[in-house]
Design a protein around this motif. Structure first.
Motif: not given
Length: 63
Positions: A3, A41-42, A44-48
């Protein structure tokens, strides 16, 4: 890639954009990078998106 390295690269891109092109292109590049991060992120499924839409509608997710 850590990071820290990613942060350094993002900072370098934004700084070079500001120095070479000016303030408004810098803002555009920063916004485009933020949108790209959110889309990633969407995917990758990290944000719904349903939870985000509910938050904008004022619905509580903890109840």
């Amino acid at each position: 890639m850590t990071h820290t390295v990613t942060g350094i690269l993002v900072g370098a891109v934004l700084a070079l954009t500001w120095v070479t092109l000016g303030f408004w292109p810098f803002v555009f590049v920063a916004v485009a990078m933020a949108v790209g991060a959110i889309v990633a992120r969407v995917i990758d499924g990290k944000i719904d998106l349903r939870n985000v839409a509910d938050a904008f509608r004022g619905k509580r997710s903890s109840s």
